[in-house]
Scaffold this motif. Structure first.
Motif, PDB file in Angstrom:
ATOM      1  N   VAL A   1       0.839  -1.205   0.000  1.00 56.68           N
ATOM      2  CA  VAL A   1       0.000   0.000   0.000  1.00 56.68           C
ATOM      3  C   VAL A   1       0.873   1.253   0.000  1.00 56.68           C
ATOM      4  O   VAL A   1       0.641   2.201  -0.762  1.00 56.68           O
ATOM      5  CB  VAL A   1      -0.958  -0.003   1.215  1.00 56.68           C
ATOM      6  CG1 VAL A   1      -1.585   1.372   1.433  1.00 56.68           C
ATOM      7  CG2 VAL A   1      -2.049  -1.051   1.030  1.00 56.68           C
TER       8      VAL A   1
ATOM      9  N   TYR B   1       1.277   4.065  -3.066  1.00 60.89           N
ATOM     10  CA  TYR B   1       1.110   5.519  -2.969  1.00 60.89           C
ATOM     11  C   TYR B   1       2.388   6.251  -3.368  1.00 60.89           C
ATOM     12  O   TYR B   1       2.334   7.303  -4.024  1.00 60.89           O
ATOM     13  CB  TYR B   1       0.681   5.970  -1.564  1.00 60.89           C
ATOM     14  CG  TYR B   1       0.673   7.476  -1.510  1.00 60.89           C
ATOM     15  CD1 TYR B   1      -0.294   8.199  -2.201  1.00 60.89           C
ATOM     16  CD2 TYR B   1       1.689   8.176  -0.861  1.00 60.89           C
ATOM     17  CE1 TYR B   1      -0.267   9.585  -2.244  1.00 60.89           C
ATOM     18  CE2 TYR B   1       1.726   9.562  -0.898  1.00 60.89           C
ATOM     19  CZ  TYR B   1       0.749  10.260  -1.587  1.00 60.89           C
ATOM     20  OH  TYR B   1       0.790  11.620  -1.638  1.00 60.89           O
TER      21      TYR B   1
ATOM     22  N   PHE C   1      -6.499   9.192  -0.912  1.00 60.83           N
ATOM     23  CA  PHE C   1      -6.765   7.772  -1.104  1.00 60.83           C
ATOM     24  C   PHE C   1      -7.088   7.114   0.231  1.00 60.83           C
ATOM     25  O   PHE C   1      -6.316   7.230   1.180  1.00 60.83           O
ATOM     26  CB  PHE C   1      -5.537   7.090  -1.741  1.00 60.83           C
ATOM     27  CG  PHE C   1      -5.067   7.798  -2.975  1.00 60.83           C
ATOM     28  CD1 PHE C   1      -5.607   7.475  -4.211  1.00 60.83           C
ATOM     29  CD2 PHE C   1      -4.137   8.824  -2.888  1.00 60.83           C
ATOM     30  CE1 PHE C   1      -5.206   8.162  -5.354  1.00 60.83           C
ATOM     31  CE2 PHE C   1      -3.729   9.509  -4.019  1.00 60.83           C
ATOM     32  CZ  PHE C   1      -4.257   9.175  -5.255  1.00 60.83           C
TER      33      PHE C   1
ATOM     34  N   PHE D   1      -7.609   3.513   1.725  1.00 64.07           N
ATOM     35  CA  PHE D   1      -7.412   2.087   1.452  1.00 64.07           C
ATOM     36  C   PHE D   1      -8.304   1.293   2.405  1.00 64.07           C
ATOM     37  O   PHE D   1      -7.992   1.142   3.586  1.00 64.07           O
ATOM     38  CB  PHE D   1      -5.934   1.717   1.622  1.00 64.07           C
ATOM     39  CG  PHE D   1      -5.057   2.341   0.577  1.00 64.07           C
ATOM     40  CD1 PHE D   1      -4.825   1.697  -0.627  1.00 64.07           C
ATOM     41  CD2 PHE D   1      -4.470   3.584   0.793  1.00 64.07           C
ATOM     42  CE1 PHE D   1      -4.021   2.259  -1.607  1.00 64.07           C
ATOM     43  CE2 PHE D   1      -3.657   4.171  -0.180  1.00 64.07           C
ATOM     44  CZ  PHE D   1      -3.441   3.505  -1.378  1.00 64.07           C
TER      45      PHE D   1
ATOM     46  N   ARG E   1      -9.428  -1.824   3.772  1.00 67.17           N
ATOM     47  CA  ARG E   1      -8.927  -3.194   3.804  1.00 67.17           C
ATOM     48  C   ARG E   1      -9.545  -4.044   4.914  1.00 67.17           C
ATOM     49  O   ARG E   1      -9.693  -5.243   4.760  1.00 67.17           O
ATOM     50  CB  ARG E   1      -7.403  -3.195   3.963  1.00 67.17           C
ATOM     51  CG  ARG E   1      -6.672  -2.648   2.745  1.00 67.17           C
ATOM     52  CD  ARG E   1      -5.180  -2.908   2.842  1.00 67.17           C
ATOM     53  NE  ARG E   1      -4.552  -2.063   3.856  1.00 67.17           N
ATOM     54  CZ  ARG E   1      -3.358  -2.300   4.397  1.00 67.17           C
ATOM     55  NH1 ARG E   1      -2.683  -3.371   4.040  1.00 67.17           N
ATOM     56  NH2 ARG E   1      -2.851  -1.473   5.294  1.00 67.17           N
TER      57      ARG E   1
ATOM     58  N   CYS F   1      -8.808  -5.113  -1.039  1.00 68.53           N
ATOM     59  CA  CYS F   1      -8.683  -3.678  -0.822  1.00 68.53           C
ATOM     60  C   CYS F   1      -9.547  -2.930  -1.834  1.00 68.53           C
ATOM     61  O   CYS F   1      -9.518  -3.249  -3.021  1.00 68.53           O
ATOM     62  CB  CYS F   1      -7.218  -3.240  -0.974  1.00 68.53           C
ATOM     63  SG  CYS F   1      -6.946  -1.468  -0.749  1.00 68.53           S
ATOM     64  N   CYS F   2     -10.303  -1.974  -1.348  1.00 65.34           N
ATOM     65  CA  CYS F   2     -11.011  -1.046  -2.230  1.00 65.34           C
ATOM     66  C   CYS F   2     -10.484   0.346  -1.905  1.00 65.34           C
ATOM     67  O   CYS F   2     -10.517   0.774  -0.741  1.00 65.34           O
ATOM     68  CB  CYS F   2     -12.522  -1.101  -2.015  1.00 65.34           C
ATOM     69  SG  CYS F   2     -13.418   0.094  -3.061  1.00 65.34           S
ATOM     70  N   VAL F   3      -9.986   1.023  -2.913  1.00 65.98           N
ATOM     71  CA  VAL F   3      -9.452   2.368  -2.711  1.00 65.98           C
ATOM     72  C   VAL F   3     -10.523   3.392  -3.071  1.00 65.98           C
ATOM     73  O   VAL F   3     -11.064   3.370  -4.177  1.00 65.98           O
ATOM     74  CB  VAL F   3      -8.201   2.606  -3.580  1.00 65.98           C
ATOM     75  CG1 VAL F   3      -7.594   3.978  -3.257  1.00 65.98           C
ATOM     76  CG2 VAL F   3      -7.176   1.502  -3.381  1.00 65.98           C
TER      77      VAL F   3
ATOM     78  N   VAL G   1     -10.824   6.734  -4.241  1.00 63.84           N
ATOM     79  CA  VAL G   1     -10.022   7.792  -4.846  1.00 63.84           C
ATOM     80  C   VAL G   1     -10.807   9.084  -4.661  1.00 63.84           C
ATOM     81  O   VAL G   1     -11.931   9.218  -5.150  1.00 63.84           O
ATOM     82  CB  VAL G   1      -9.762   7.516  -6.338  1.00 63.84           C
ATOM     83  CG1 VAL G   1      -8.970   8.653  -6.960  1.00 63.84           C
ATOM     84  CG2 VAL G   1      -9.037   6.183  -6.520  1.00 63.84           C
TER      85      VAL G   1
ATOM     86  N   LEU H   1      -2.864   5.268 -10.112  1.00 68.57           N
ATOM     87  CA  LEU H   1      -3.070   4.175  -9.164  1.00 68.57           C
ATOM     88  C   LEU H   1      -3.272   2.849  -9.887  1.00 68.57           C
ATOM     89  O   LEU H   1      -2.689   1.829  -9.514  1.00 68.57           O
ATOM     90  CB  LEU H   1      -4.280   4.481  -8.274  1.00 68.57           C
ATOM     91  CG  LEU H   1      -4.697   3.379  -7.306  1.00 68.57           C
ATOM     92  CD1 LEU H   1      -3.846   3.432  -6.051  1.00 68.57           C
ATOM     93  CD2 LEU H   1      -6.170   3.505  -6.942  1.00 68.57           C
TER      94      LEU H   1
ATOM     95  N   ASN I   1     -11.120  -1.290  -6.803  1.00 67.19           N
ATOM     96  CA  ASN I   1     -10.691  -2.490  -6.105  1.00 67.19           C
ATOM     97  C   ASN I   1      -9.295  -2.862  -6.585  1.00 67.19           C
ATOM     98  O   ASN I   1      -8.994  -2.773  -7.777  1.00 67.19           O
ATOM     99  CB  ASN I   1     -11.645  -3.653  -6.377  1.00 67.19           C
ATOM    100  CG  ASN I   1     -12.996  -3.445  -5.742  1.00 67.19           C
ATOM    101  OD1 ASN I   1     -13.108  -2.854  -4.675  1.00 67.19           O
ATOM    102  ND2 ASN I   1     -14.042  -3.920  -6.397  1.00 67.19           N
TER     103      ASN I   1
END
Length: 197
Positions: free
Chosen positions: A34, A38, A55, A57, A59, A84-86, A88, A133, A172
């Motif tokens: 992670v 970044y 962002f 993260f 998790r 993980c879903c980020v 944004v 990303l 994701n």
């Protein structure tokens, strides 16, 4: 810096064979990855190096459950199974960091009190950062599943109650599986999409 073009394998990983994934292995995305992700994203160009992208993260199981009610129905299963879903997002007051990010020039008059300029810069540059990303994730051996199906208002109220950060889109990331992988759709030709003047 080596300016030799990337080989076909690298281009395949980043572009020509990369896919939008909808199912995921249980392998987690660890803390080091992670942070490395970044670190790569932060190097991409943004307007005047303003870096308005932010962002989140998501998790942990608890954080994913907070995210769940805000997802469109078609995005629930794949997001809940992703490691993980980020989120944004962008900072609506990103310009406060300009003295740090661009110390050689005073940008206070460029952004201060100019809501339309702030919104335009934040949206464009955070979208660029989200694209970085996706590519950075692929470069690190991860897969990505970007999506826009969610309720921005309720998600922002849940994750950004102060109101300074605003969501842009979700992505994701993890180690994708071939299950639920759709056939690659066609793309427009150069002639359809480009002018070469």
């Amino acid at each position: 810096m080596n300016k030799t073009p990337l080989d076909d394998n690298a281009l395949a990983r980043l572009f020509t064979q990369a896919r939008t994934y909808n199912s995921w292995s249980e392998r987690p995305v660890d803390d080091a990855t992670v942070r490395q992700l970044y670190a790569l994203v932060s190097q991409g160009p943004t307007t005047a190096n303003s870096n308005p992208g932010r962002f989140v993260f998501v998790r942990s199981a608890e954080a994913r459950q907070r995210l769940r009610p805000h997802l469109s129905e078609g995005n629930v299963e794949k997001t809940m199974s992703a490691p993980c879903c980020v989120i944004v997002a962008y900072d609506t007051q990103f310009y406060e960091f300009m003295p740090q990010l661009f110390p050689g020039r005073d940008f206070s008059t460029t952004f201060a009190g100019k809501d339309a300029v702030i919104a335009d810069t934040a949206t464009r540059s955070s979208t660029l950062a989200g694209a970085y990303l996706i590519l950075a994730a692929r470069a690190l051996g991860l897969d990505a599943g970007p999506m826009s199906g969610f309720n921005k208002d309720t998600l922002d109220a849940e994750f950004f109650p102060v109101g300074r950060w605003k969501s842009n889109f979700l992505c994701n990331i993890g180690y994708g599986t071939e299950e639920k992988l759709f056939p690659r759709n066609p793309r427009l030709s150069f002639e359809q999409a480009c002018l070469d003047l």
